[in-house]
Motif scaffolding. Structure first.
Motif, mmCIF file in Angstrom:
data_model
loop_
_atom_site.group_PDB
_atom_site.id
_atom_site.type_symbol
_atom_site.label_atom_id
_atom_site.label_comp_id
_atom_site.label_asym_id
_atom_site.label_seq_id
_atom_site.Cartn_x
_atom_site.Cartn_y
_atom_site.Cartn_z
ATOM 1 N N VAL A 125 14.968 -6.698 3.808
ATOM 2 C CA VAL A 125 15.021 -5.242 3.957
ATOM 3 C C VAL A 125 14.110 -4.580 2.925
ATOM 4 N N GLY A 126 14.153 -5.092 1.690
ATOM 5 C CA GLY A 126 13.298 -4.551 0.644
ATOM 6 C C GLY A 126 11.828 -4.675 0.968
ATOM 7 N N ALA A 127 11.442 -5.809 1.578
ATOM 8 C CA ALA A 127 10.047 -6.007 1.960
ATOM 9 C C ALA A 127 9.623 -4.997 3.019
ATOM 10 N N VAL A 128 10.509 -4.718 3.971
ATOM 11 C CA VAL A 128 10.210 -3.753 5.027
ATOM 12 C C VAL A 128 10.041 -2.353 4.438
ATOM 13 N N VAL A 129 10.967 -1.948 3.580
ATOM 14 C CA VAL A 129 10.885 -0.622 2.967
ATOM 15 C C VAL A 129 9.613 -0.492 2.130
ATOM 16 N N ALA A 130 9.302 -1.546 1.359
ATOM 17 C CA ALA A 130 8.114 -1.498 0.499
ATOM 18 C C ALA A 130 6.836 -1.370 1.320
ATOM 19 N N MET A 131 6.735 -2.122 2.419
ATOM 20 C CA MET A 131 5.545 -2.043 3.263
ATOM 21 C C MET A 131 5.419 -0.657 3.891
ATOM 22 N N ALA A 132 6.523 -0.141 4.417
ATOM 23 C CA ALA A 132 6.478 1.175 5.048
ATOM 24 C C ALA A 132 6.095 2.248 4.024
ATOM 25 N N ARG A 133 6.657 2.157 2.826
ATOM 26 C CA ARG A 133 6.342 3.146 1.794
ATOM 27 C C ARG A 133 4.866 3.086 1.401
ATOM 28 N N THR A 134 4.322 1.871 1.280
ATOM 29 C CA THR A 134 2.906 1.716 0.942
ATOM 30 C C THR A 134 2.020 2.385 1.984
ATOM 31 N N LEU A 135 2.336 2.187 3.251
ATOM 32 C CA LEU A 135 1.531 2.769 4.321
ATOM 33 C C LEU A 135 1.657 4.292 4.339
ATOM 34 N N VAL A 136 2.859 4.805 4.118
ATOM 35 C CA VAL A 136 3.044 6.260 4.070
ATOM 36 C C VAL A 136 2.218 6.856 2.925
ATOM 37 N N GLU A 137 2.230 6.190 1.783
ATOM 38 C CA GLU A 137 1.482 6.697 0.625
ATOM 39 C C GLU A 137 -0.022 6.666 0.859
ATOM 40 N N GLN A 138 -0.496 5.735 1.702
ATOM 41 C CA GLN A 138 -1.925 5.615 1.950
ATOM 42 C C GLN A 138 -2.386 6.445 3.151
ATOM 43 N N ALA A 139 -1.447 7.080 3.825
ATOM 44 C CA ALA A 139 -1.808 7.914 4.978
ATOM 45 C C ALA A 139 -2.529 9.168 4.520
#
Length: 410
Positions: free
Chosen positions: A140-154
């Protein structure tokens, strides 16, 4: 029956039909998703065209288009060329640069794939991270971290997050069971949504892939099964434009149909499941060390077993389109031909004579594309009935209720 590797020229798709009850207070959100879906699949259209395609009234469509233009999700690219006498129809189309969607693909047990997609389904940015060995809270942590990284780079507003994952997933984005990820009753959509303050939609990876083929790959969705082959085997089903979930949200578990009771043991505890011969590791082991003729014979044999498992499904549901998604070097060719030969013999002529059997057209991006469709289409029941996560952009309040003709809502 045709066996091809590319979709026919000019193939079009139809708007997905909702599979959940739409409550009156959520009808506007549902209708908005229908308009977005239609523009995504059919391209720029007039307001009258959108009314015909969605079954909504012209007044409703005009109101929804005004809202979407205010959010910079759609635009008016011009008028329809070649219009006849009278005022030419003004077209409405998606703004590819209007927003981005975060898509995650958990179908590979070794790595987590993520991407930012624009509103036309084009990948703008890709990211991967290691998933191997991560289960439970770590996954779950890996999923949240990946999604957060992509949101920050949008570089544009993010419309939402779509996730395709192995396992059984209910309509609220709860992963009922995903043994490889160590999840049981995991409220993934809720947890990622709370972490990012964004709408999140989760579906089984094969279901997401089927949605992608329907939306971007030219499949009509009137009777479609997509078989996803990787470490395991799953499938997604669309019938009359609706994604089939089943009573236990487990529709499409074709990989655990027994094809040989004396076969190898399966992870589910039984013997001889289709997954034990069709999963990519099993296929590679079966052809290891064989010459070209031996490889073809071994793959054709597995294809015939797949055809035997598929024939009753194709017949009972009157399916026409069959797509295989996975390693093309294993699935395309002898295996595909072996599947077709059995389907010809084991289905009625009226069903089997025009079956369209081919590889999926979207390749490795099929689950990422399908995850984006989850966000755009609003198929998840959570979006239609109980979604409480605030949207990225402020949406004006709905106007007062008023009487409309059937099919239209304020």
């Amino acid at each position: 029956m045709t066996v091809t590797t590319r979709p026919p020229a000019g193939a079009t798709s139809r708007t997905l039909r909702p599979t959940a009850k739409v409550l009156p207070e959520h009808a506007r959100r549902h209708n908005r998703s229908l308009v977005l879906q239609s523009l995504l699949q059919q391209g720029p259209a007039s307001r009258a065209d959108l009314a015909r395609e969605t079954g909504l009234t012209r007044v409703t469509v005009s109101d929804l288009v005004a809202d979407l233009m205010g959010e910079e999700l759609v635009e008016e690219p011009g008028v329809r060329p070649g219009s006849r006498v009278g005022k030419p129809a003004t077209l409405v189309g998606l703004r590819a640069d209007g927003a981005l969607i975060v898509s995650l693909d958990l179908s590979d047990e070794q790595r987590l794939a993520g991407a930012l997609l624009d509103l036309t389904g084009q990948v703008v940015l890709r990211r991967t991270s290691t998933l191997r060995g991560r289960t439970g809270e770590s996954a779950v942590g890996a999923v949240v971290a990946m999604a957060r990284t992509l949101v920050e780079q949008a570089t544009r507003p993010v419309l939402g997050v779509g996730i395709g994952t192995p396992g059984v997933v209910d309509g609220d984005g709860v992963v009922v069971l995903a043994p490889n990820l160590g999840w049981e009753r995991e409220p993934l959509a809720q947890r990622v949504g709370e972490a990012l303050d964004l709408p999140v939609h989760v579906a089984n990876d094969a279901n997401a892939a089927a949605l992608a083929e329907h939306t971007f790959g030219g499949a009509s969705g009137s009777g479609l099964i997509l078989i996803a082959v990787g470490k395991g085997v799953g499938s997604g089903l669309l019938l009359d434009g609706a994604l089939l979930r089943g009573h236990h949200h487990a529709a499409g578990e074709l990989g655990h149909v027994v094809v040989d009771e004396r076969g190898d043991g399966c992870a589910c505890g039984r013997r001889g499941c289709l997954e034990t011969v069709l999963a990519a590791p099993a296929l590679r082991a079966a052809i290891d060390g064989l010459d070209d003729a031996g490889r073809r014979a071994a793959l054709a044999k597995v294809g015939r077993r797949l055809g035997s498992a598929l024939a009753p499904v194709v017949s009972v549901l009157d399916l026409r389109e069959i797509r295989l998604s996975g390693p093309a070097d294993l699935l395309d060719g002898a295996l595909l031909e072996g599947t077709a030969s059995v389907l010809r013999r084991r289905t009625m002529a009226v069903v089997g004579e025009d079956l369209d059997l081919r590889m999926a057209s979207l390749g490795a991006d099929v689950v990422l594309a399908g995850a984006a469709v989850l966000v755009l289409s609003g198929q998840a029941r959570r979006l239609l009935t109980s979604h409480r996560v605030p949207p990225v952009r402020p949406v004006p309040p709905d106007p007062p209720q008023r009487t409309t003709t059937p099919g239209g809502t304020p």
